[in-house]
Design a protein around this motif. Structure first.
Motif, PDB file in Angstrom:
ATOM      1  N   PRO A 154       0.829  -1.206   0.000  1.00 30.11           N
ATOM      2  CA  PRO A 154       0.000   0.000   0.000  1.00 30.11           C
ATOM      3  C   PRO A 154       0.868   1.264   0.000  1.00 30.11           C
ATOM      4  N   PRO A 155       0.365   2.374  -0.574  1.00 33.66           N
ATOM      5  CA  PRO A 155       1.163   3.607  -0.655  1.00 33.66           C
ATOM      6  C   PRO A 155       1.704   4.087   0.696  1.00 33.66           C
ATOM      7  N   GLU A 156       0.903   3.982   1.764  1.00 36.24           N
ATOM      8  CA  GLU A 156       1.389   4.446   3.070  1.00 36.24           C
ATOM      9  C   GLU A 156       2.521   3.565   3.577  1.00 36.24           C
ATOM     10  N   THR A 157       2.512   2.281   3.215  1.00 36.28           N
ATOM     11  CA  THR A 157       3.592   1.376   3.623  1.00 36.28           C
ATOM     12  C   THR A 157       4.884   1.708   2.890  1.00 36.28           C
ATOM     13  N   GLY A 191       5.795   4.659   2.089  1.00 33.96           N
ATOM     14  CA  GLY A 191       6.315   5.806   2.837  1.00 33.96           C
ATOM     15  C   GLY A 191       7.029   5.370   4.116  1.00 33.96           C
ATOM     16  N   GLU A 192       6.472   4.388   4.816  1.00 33.01           N
ATOM     17  CA  GLU A 192       7.125   3.855   6.021  1.00 33.01           C
ATOM     18  C   GLU A 192       8.449   3.187   5.663  1.00 33.01           C
TER      19      GLU A 192
END
Length: 153
Positions: A126-129, A131-132
């Protein structure tokens, strides 16, 4: 080139007076094709034993599946692929370009990791992952003495 021997096969050959069984004929060309890509479907950032560690796995929850880990201990990094062969040197550059994470390695590090000098990881995350992952890898690799060139991190 060793061929699989059933359990006890080596001991059975040691009977006195018996010739060893004949070998199977091996013909053709032998070639080694190191992996050059991986698809990461799972990302984990941990602090095991006080060391920041990033795990990328091909199959979530499957410790036997292909994986890549990047870790830091004090001012050095450690990188390993499944099979736990690893290298603490030879990482020249790391690039995060959209959904592709690219590691550029020295020939020696690539050989140790059983891969090509450019190893790409397709990020099926996922896109937020992503970023992490960017923050975790940047935190690990910027703090080492011989930091690789980082692009997109």
């Amino acid at each position: 080139l060793g061929l699989a021997v059933p359990y006890g096969g080596d001991y059975e050959r040691l009977r006195p007076g018996e010739p060893p069984p004949s070998s199977l004929p091996v013909t053709g060309e032998l070639s080694y094709l190191p992996e050059a890509t991986m698809t990461a479907r799972s990302f984990e950032h941990t602090w095991e034993y006080g060391q920041p560690t990033v795990f990328l796995r091909e199959r979530p929850g499957d410790r036997q599946a292909g994986h890549l880990l990047v870790s830091r201990h004090r001012d050095t990094f450690w990188m390993a692929r499944h099979g736990m062969r690893g290298s603490g040197e030879g990482l020249r550059a790391v690039t995060l370009d959209g959904r592709t994470l690219r590691f550029e390695l020295s020939p020696r590090a690539a050989d140790t990791l059983e891969t090509e000098t450019v190893f790409e990881i397709r990020l099926d995350l996922p896109p937020e992952t992503v970023g992490e992952l960017r923050a975790a890898l940047s935190g690990i690799l910027r703090a080492v003495t011989r930091a690789p060139e980082l692009t997109g991190l």
